[in-house]
Design a protein around this motif. Structure first.
Motif, PDB file in Angstrom:
ATOM      1  N   TYR A  32      -3.031   1.796  -0.043  1.00  0.00           N
ATOM      2  CA  TYR A  32      -2.515   0.474  -0.388  1.00  0.00           C
ATOM      3  C   TYR A  32      -2.643  -0.512   0.768  1.00  0.00           C
ATOM      4  N   VAL A  33      -2.933  -0.008   1.952  1.00  0.00           N
ATOM      5  CA  VAL A  33      -2.865  -0.806   3.175  1.00  0.00           C
ATOM      6  C   VAL A  33      -4.264  -1.226   3.621  1.00  0.00           C
ATOM      7  N   ARG A  34      -4.387  -2.469   4.055  1.00  0.00           N
ATOM      8  CA  ARG A  34      -5.614  -2.969   4.669  1.00  0.00           C
ATOM      9  C   ARG A  34      -5.242  -3.489   6.056  1.00  0.00           C
ATOM     10  N   ARG A  35      -5.533  -2.734   7.070  1.00  0.00           N
ATOM     11  CA  ARG A  35      -5.162  -3.136   8.424  1.00  0.00           C
ATOM     12  C   ARG A  35      -6.320  -3.925   9.048  1.00  0.00           C
ATOM     13  N   GLU A  36      -6.551  -5.110   8.478  1.00  0.00           N
ATOM     14  CA  GLU A  36      -7.654  -5.968   8.903  1.00  0.00           C
ATOM     15  C   GLU A  36      -7.170  -6.927   9.993  1.00  0.00           C
ATOM     16  N   SER A  37      -7.774  -6.863  11.153  1.00  0.00           N
ATOM     17  CA  SER A  37      -7.363  -7.716  12.259  1.00  0.00           C
ATOM     18  C   SER A  37      -8.407  -8.763  12.625  1.00  0.00           C
TER      19      SER A  37
ATOM     20  N   VAL B  49      -4.342  -8.575  -2.456  1.00  0.00           N
ATOM     21  CA  VAL B  49      -3.115  -8.338  -1.693  1.00  0.00           C
ATOM     22  C   VAL B  49      -1.891  -8.362  -2.615  1.00  0.00           C
ATOM     23  N   GLU B  50      -1.910  -9.222  -3.629  1.00  0.00           N
ATOM     24  CA  GLU B  50      -0.805  -9.265  -4.583  1.00  0.00           C
ATOM     25  C   GLU B  50      -0.733  -7.966  -5.388  1.00  0.00           C
ATOM     26  N   HIS B  51      -1.896  -7.499  -5.829  1.00  0.00           N
ATOM     27  CA  HIS B  51      -1.926  -6.276  -6.646  1.00  0.00           C
ATOM     28  C   HIS B  51      -1.448  -5.071  -5.839  1.00  0.00           C
ATOM     29  N   ARG B  52      -1.887  -4.954  -4.602  1.00  0.00           N
ATOM     30  CA  ARG B  52      -1.511  -3.780  -3.811  1.00  0.00           C
ATOM     31  C   ARG B  52      -0.035  -3.764  -3.458  1.00  0.00           C
ATOM     32  N   LEU B  53       0.542  -4.928  -3.205  1.00  0.00           N
ATOM     33  CA  LEU B  53       1.992  -4.976  -2.965  1.00  0.00           C
ATOM     34  C   LEU B  53       2.741  -4.507  -4.197  1.00  0.00           C
ATOM     35  N   ALA B  54       2.371  -5.032  -5.354  1.00  0.00           N
ATOM     36  CA  ALA B  54       3.042  -4.645  -6.599  1.00  0.00           C
ATOM     37  C   ALA B  54       2.882  -3.157  -6.871  1.00  0.00           C
ATOM     38  N   ALA B  55       1.680  -2.643  -6.695  1.00  0.00           N
ATOM     39  CA  ALA B  55       1.416  -1.231  -6.998  1.00  0.00           C
ATOM     40  C   ALA B  55       2.169  -0.304  -6.057  1.00  0.00           C
ATOM     41  N   LEU B  56       2.166  -0.633  -4.759  1.00  0.00           N
ATOM     42  CA  LEU B  56       2.855   0.230  -3.795  1.00  0.00           C
ATOM     43  C   LEU B  56       4.355   0.253  -4.047  1.00  0.00           C
ATOM     44  N   VAL B  57       4.955  -0.922  -4.191  1.00  0.00           N
ATOM     45  CA  VAL B  57       6.406  -0.979  -4.380  1.00  0.00           C
ATOM     46  C   VAL B  57       6.809  -0.316  -5.688  1.00  0.00           C
ATOM     47  N   THR B  58       6.061  -0.553  -6.746  1.00  0.00           N
ATOM     48  CA  THR B  58       6.376   0.055  -8.038  1.00  0.00           C
ATOM     49  C   THR B  58       6.292   1.573  -7.949  1.00  0.00           C
ATOM     50  N   GLU B  59       5.281   2.085  -7.263  1.00  0.00           N
ATOM     51  CA  GLU B  59       5.139   3.533  -7.078  1.00  0.00           C
ATOM     52  C   GLU B  59       6.329   4.101  -6.310  1.00  0.00           C
ATOM     53  N   LEU B  60       6.752   3.420  -5.260  1.00  0.00           N
ATOM     54  CA  LEU B  60       7.852   3.928  -4.437  1.00  0.00           C
ATOM     55  C   LEU B  60       9.189   3.883  -5.172  1.00  0.00           C
TER      56      LEU B  60
END
Length: 203
Positions: free
Chosen positions: A44-49, A72-83
């Motif tokens: 779910y994470v993109r550590r882009e610097s 970024v919106e989709h991954r936040l929603a997916a990660l939080v919903t999964e947790l």
């Protein structure tokens, strides 16, 4: 390369990067709490610097930024919903993470309300600028009122069978963290009409 890009493009990318940092902080918290293994959340994470002009497709600036927002919106929603699946009690912990991440972007003291609003708008993801999501109603030195003309967030949560109310709670905490030192707070009774104003001082 940067000659092809305007300040507003860097602002949009910067907002996306702040949400990336929130996603990473939530993922790290999940691992620290034993809710998930690192391998389970790292996707779910993109550590882009890298800066914007090092990663963007200059032939499709608007399309690239729009896709970046959706991602970024989709991954936040997916990660939080999964947790939170089967563990609604974790939401309070995630809200604390959001608040702490907001504190890292804390607005200064001494701002007028309009300045505080603009600070929020340069830090919070709300679609593309051309979407015209936030429309001012009126302002004074200590109060700023605006309307949200569109809900650009809920669909990402419903698509993953999550709750848009969870997003609102996380965003509210992130916003409160940003405004903590400024003396302002934001509230809304209907998620359409918003007010930013000075907090009432208690004796």
């Amino acid at each position: 390369m940067s000659a092809f890009l305007a300040p507003i493009h860097f602002m949009v990318y910067g907002k996306n990067q702040l949400q990336e940092q929130l996603i990473a902080a939530i993922a790290d918290k999940a691992v620290a709490e034993g809710w998930a293994a690192a391998n389970d959340v790292e996707g779910y994470v993109r550590r882009e610097s890298q800066p914007l002009d090092a990663v963007i497709d200059l032939a499709n600036i608007h399309g690239w930024l729009s896709a970046n927002i959706e991602d970024v919106e989709h991954r936040l929603a997916a990660l939080v919903t999964e947790l939170l699946f089967g563990h609604p009690e974790r939401q309070e912990v995630l809200e604390a993470v959001a608040y702490d991440e907001g504190k890292k972007q804390e607005a200064d003291e001494g701002l007028e309300a309009g300045e505080a609003f603009q600070y929020l708008m340069t830090h919070l993801v709300d679609g593309m600028p051309c979407d015209g999501v936030n429309m001012m109603r009126d302002q004074s030195a200590d109060t700023f009122r605006w309307d949200k003309m569109a809900d650009v967030h809920s669909r990402y949560w419903t698509e993953v069978e999550g709750s848009p109310a969870v997003y609102k709670a996380l965003r509210d905490k992130f916003t409160a963290g940003m405004l903590d030192k400024s003396g302002y707070e934001v509230y809304s009774s209907n998620d359409v009409n918003y007010v930013l104003q000075k907090k009432e001082m208690t004796a």
